[in-house]
Scaffold this active site. Structure first.
Site, PDB file in Angstrom:
ATOM      1  N   PRO A 245       1.240  -0.866  -0.521  1.00 14.99           N
ATOM      2  CA  PRO A 245       0.023  -0.380   0.333  1.00 14.99           C
ATOM      3  C   PRO A 245       0.286   1.240  -0.095  1.00 14.99           C
ATOM      4  CG  PRO A 245      -0.101  -0.630   1.754  1.00 14.99           C
ATOM      5  CD  PRO A 245       0.461  -1.693   1.570  1.00 14.99           C
ATOM      6  N   CYS A 246       1.652   1.319  -1.114  1.00 16.94           N
ATOM      7  CA  CYS A 246       2.089   2.989  -1.104  1.00 16.94           C
ATOM      8  C   CYS A 246       1.220   4.146  -1.233  1.00 16.94           C
ATOM      9  CB  CYS A 246       3.592   2.819  -2.601  1.00 16.94           C
ATOM     10  SG  CYS A 246       2.419   2.305  -3.461  1.00 16.94           S
TER      11      CYS A 246
END
Length: 282
Positions: A245-246
């Site tokens: 989850p950047c």
């Protein structure tokens, strides 16, 4: 620019130039520091502050860039090691494992022995391509054009064998879009990256759904608080969209910052997750 800042900038510029010119002799910290009239301790600190990485790491980046070009020209591992200034193939091996997360032989064959399954799917945030190896998910990306999406995947593993087929790894990964968060532990990842990139991506996986952190937070977690810029670069190279989850990383100012697959998509993801987390009481 203040006088001292200008002096420091010029020193770092000189050091970078020296490393690029002399990397084949693999100069040590003391040698480079002497060229810019600093003690090794102060040079190490100053270089890290300005360049976002250590002098040794920067030398490794320059060295491996040259080694890659040699291998692309079908040079032997031994000749490549010597031409890069390394004492032998064992040091070349260590360099590639440390920076690329693979052996020089694996880099040279471009994934020749790798079998990759891929397919296309829909998500709440647009169409995605998802790819896997027997070890786990190796690639997820949003796309507008299937042909370009597949070409980008093949660019990462140019000589791997590909087949368009659904497998269990892909199906487990896609449950994240179906709100079945209970299966997250079943999803395996097969990531190719540098040691630093892998550490950053691991840190991203620890960010809870519905929560946001800053680039500086990630740098501090890695015990390298001056590496926010390097962290940002590693985040931008994330090969597995959404699952790693950047999109949960923002700027310290509160601004969303950039996103490889578009800021509008990042905004939608953050809002979507916030609602889900609230509904789940997280």
């Amino acid at each position: 620019m203040k006088v001292q800042e200008e002096i420091n900038f010029n020193r770092i510029a000189e050091a970078i130039s020296y490393i690029k010119t002399n990397f084949k002799t693999q100069p040590g910290l003391a040698e480079i520091a002497e060229k810019v009239n600093l003690s090794p301790f102060h040079f190490q600190r100053l270089f890290s502050e300005w360049a976002g990485t250590t002098p040794k790491r920067f030398l490794q980046y320059i060295s491996i860039g040259y080694a890659k070009e040699m291998l692309k020209k079908n040079q032997s591992l031994f000749d490549t090691a010597l031409a890069t200034g390394l004492s032998g193939t064992s040091r070349l091996h260590d360099l590639f494992i440390n920076i690329e997360g693979m052996t020089p032989g694996e880099y040279k064959n471009g994934g020749e022995k790798l079998c990759i399954n891929y397919n296309f799917a829909e998500s709440p945030f647009g169409n995605i391509i998802v790819a896997s190896t027997p070890k786990g998910i190796c690639h997820i990306a949003f796309y507008e054009d299937e042909n370009i999406a597949l070409a980008n995947l093949k660019y990462q593993f140019p000589t791997a064998k590909y087949q368009q087929v659904w497998d269990e790894e892909q199906q487990n990964a896609l449950t994240i879009f179906g709100h079945d968060w209970s299966k997250l532990q079943q999803i395996k990842l097969h990531l190719k990256g540098t040691g630093f990139q892998l550490k950053v991506w691991e840190a991203l996986l620890k960010i809870p759904m519905g929560k946001l952190v800053t680039y500086g937070n990630i740098a501090k977690q890695l015990q390298n608080p001056n590496a926010s810029r390097a962290v940002g670069t590693a985040i931008g190279d994330n090969p597995v969209a959404f699952l790693i989850p950047c999109h949960r990383v923002i700027q310290s100012s509160g601004a969303l910052g950039g996103y490889h697959w578009g800021v509008n998509r990042k905004t939608a993801m953050i809002g979507w997750e916030a609602v889900k987390a609230d509904n789940m009481g997280i």
